[in-house]
Design an enzyme around this catalytic site. Structure first.
Site, mmCIF file in Angstrom:
data_model
loop_
_atom_site.group_PDB
_atom_site.id
_atom_site.type_symbol
_atom_site.label_atom_id
_atom_site.label_comp_id
_atom_site.label_asym_id
_atom_site.label_seq_id
_atom_site.Cartn_x
_atom_site.Cartn_y
_atom_site.Cartn_z
ATOM 1 N N ARG A 119 0.857 -1.071 0.016
ATOM 2 C CA ARG A 119 -0.006 0.156 -0.041
ATOM 3 C C ARG A 119 0.837 1.373 0.024
ATOM 4 N NH1 ARG A 119 -2.348 -4.044 2.686
ATOM 5 N NH2 ARG A 119 -4.537 -4.462 2.160
ATOM 6 N N HIS A 144 -0.821 -2.540 -4.603
ATOM 7 C CA HIS A 144 -0.251 -3.339 -5.818
ATOM 8 C C HIS A 144 -0.348 -2.724 -7.021
ATOM 9 C CE1 HIS A 144 0.133 -6.378 -2.559
ATOM 10 N NE2 HIS A 144 -0.882 -7.051 -2.580
ATOM 11 N N HIS A 218 3.140 -12.649 -5.918
ATOM 12 C CA HIS A 218 2.067 -12.604 -5.298
ATOM 13 C C HIS A 218 1.286 -14.347 -5.177
ATOM 14 C CE1 HIS A 218 -1.485 -11.524 -2.561
ATOM 15 N NE2 HIS A 218 -1.010 -10.136 -2.527
ATOM 16 N N ASP A 289 -1.551 -10.097 8.199
ATOM 17 C CA ASP A 289 -1.244 -9.209 6.864
ATOM 18 C C ASP A 289 -0.270 -7.981 7.048
ATOM 19 O OD1 ASP A 289 -1.656 -8.106 4.296
ATOM 20 O OD2 ASP A 289 -3.843 -7.806 4.494
ATOM 21 N N GLU A 354 5.314 -12.579 0.499
ATOM 22 C CA GLU A 354 6.038 -11.522 -0.543
ATOM 23 C C GLU A 354 7.210 -10.735 -0.090
ATOM 24 O OE1 GLU A 354 1.922 -9.070 -1.437
ATOM 25 O OE2 GLU A 354 1.593 -10.638 -0.035
HETATM 26 C C1 GLA Z 1 -1.495 -8.466 0.045
HETATM 27 C C2 GLA Z 1 -2.079 -7.194 0.868
HETATM 28 C C3 GLA Z 1 -3.487 -7.887 1.532
HETATM 29 C C4 GLA Z 1 -4.155 -8.184 0.519
HETATM 30 C C5 GLA Z 1 -3.549 -9.218 -0.604
HETATM 31 C C6 GLA Z 1 -4.416 -9.436 -1.789
HETATM 32 O O1 GLA Z 1 -0.754 -9.456 0.606
HETATM 33 O O2 GLA Z 1 -1.321 -6.940 2.049
HETATM 34 O O3 GLA Z 1 -3.969 -7.055 2.353
HETATM 35 O O4 GLA Z 1 -4.561 -6.957 -0.264
HETATM 36 O O5 GLA Z 1 -2.239 -8.632 -1.047
HETATM 37 O O6 GLA Z 1 -5.904 -9.613 -1.329
#
Ligand code: GLA
Length: 389
Positions: A119, A144, A218, A289, A354
């Site tokens: 983000r 992304h 991803h 996350d 990632e």
């Molecule tokens: C990344 C983001 C998550 C989500 C995924 C896709 O990992 O950090 O919050 O957006 O991609 O859903």
């Protein structure tokens, strides 16, 4: 008698001396050996995009029979077959059988991510005092790479020769101001499926204007294709600190120690162990996350993560030159997508690891820089190694 004895001794000595020389020449033996094994890269049509462009899918097979399929749309890894502890092959990545599957509203399955992994707050950043505006495609934030990131473009593919195993080179030219980012950017990603059972991903890029860049991959993994979720898989992360986030998943800017929190993966533990703990950060992310800061130097190859599945015996070890890793436990999957073998992708049925720079770095001066200047070469490498135990 004595002379005979000497001659025998000399002959033995000579024989011993020549042996290592024979062993020294495996180079001549190698090509023939390799030809006998089914190392290959093949290509097939994989459908047509709504604008009429043709998509191709490549199959890479290494010397041990590991097989990976990659399509030119999004550089997406559509399948990856590795053996379990009994030698039985299984597909360990989430995805679809057809191109149409990927053209639904799919959360980046198997795709290359750019220009910016994760983000950027409020879809805005400044470079040399000039403000750039990006799409807000994740609540108030940019995620992304925007509406049509590198996961949704067509890459130009070519086979490359690699000593290490079958390889595929993907290239994309991103135009100045594409998705709001400055600079004409040339990106190359090489996937190599080494004969050492590794997937090596080499990213490189250059720009003609100052810009920001944070490329990643991803893929959603589930090392037990038969299991519904990834909660029983054991994860180890080489990180003493992580980046706490606000309610919209933007890092607060202050790294925190993992010690004594559910974010401590310094020793392997199942993903399910603490995911349900009462914790604000887990609440914000609906699970994991977050971005973990890797121990070791940015730019140098170092361990990042080890994922082990006791059920199948599969192990995946990740090493990288990147300074951080985003671990996402598939919290937005809700069973509405039906993938390969009619499998419903339910809550936490796959996870992403990632490797990347920190989210929102363009707005956070305390974070390692993601700026790429003209004349500089962007280069990062991540290796996923597959074994069993
Ligand atoms: C990344 C983001 C998550 C989500 C995924 C896709 O990992 O950090 O919050 O957006 O991609 O859903």
């Amino acid at each position: 008698m004595k002379t005979h004895y000497l001659i025998v001794l000399l002959l033995v000595f000579a024989a011993c001396n020549t042996k290592p020389k024979k062993q020294d020449t495996p180079k001549e033996a190698q090509p023939a050996e390799k030809e006998m094994k089914a190392v290959s890269v093949t290509k097939e049509p994989f459908g047509t995009l709504p604008d009429g462009e043709e998509v191709e899918r490549y199959t890479l097979t290494n010397a041990n029979g590991l097989e990976m399929k990659v399509m030119t749309y999004g550089g997406i890894i559509t399948s990856l077959q590795t053996p379990d502890k009994d030698g039985k092959k299984g597909d360990i990545v989430l995805g679809f059988d057809t191109l149409e599957g990927y053209l639904q509203d799919v959360p980046y399955f198997g795709a290359l991510i750019g220009r910016y992994g994760n983000r950027i707050a409020n879809g805005k950043f400044k470079l040399d005092g000039k403000e750039y505006t990006l799409a807000k495609n994740d609540g108030p934030n940019h995620l992304h790479g925007g509406k049509k990131g590198f996961d949704k473009v067509l890459w130009t593919a070519s086979e490359t020769r690699s000593e290490d195993g079958p390889a595929l080179k993907l290239q994309y030219h991103s135009k100045d101001m594409e998705e709001g980012y400055p600079g004409n950017l040339d990106v190359t990603v090489v996937y190599t499926l080494t004969d050492n059972d590794e997937l090596r991903v080499d990213y490189s890029a250059s720009t003609d204007k100052k810009t920001v860049l944070n490329l990643t991959q991803h893929t959603y993994f589930n090392l037990s294709p038969e299991s519904e979720t990834i909660l029983d898989e054991e994860l180890k992360l080489n990180a003493d600190t992580f980046l706490p986030v606000n309610t919209t998943l933007i890092p607060t800017g202050k790294p925190e120690k993992v010690e004594g929190t559910p974010f401590d993966f310094r020793q392997p533990k199942t993903i399910g162990k603490d995911i349900g703990a009462k914790n604000k950060q887990l609440e914000f992310g609906k699970g994991y996350d977050h971005c973990w800061i890797l121990n070791g130097k940015d730019g140098e190859m170092k361990p990042a993560a080890t994922l082990y599945d006791p059920n199948s015996g599969r192990v995946m070890e990740i090493t990288t030159t990147e300074p951080a890793i985003q671990f996402y436990s598939g919290n937005f999957l809700d069973g509405s997508l039906v993938g390969k073998s009619d499998k419903k992708y339910v809550f936490r049925s796959g996870l992403c690891l990632e490797t990347q720079h920190y989210p929102d770095a363009p707005n956070q001066p305390g974070f390692p820089s993601t700026v790429l200047n003209p004349g500089e070469e962007y280069h990062t490498t991540t290796i996923f190694k597959f074994t069993v135990k």
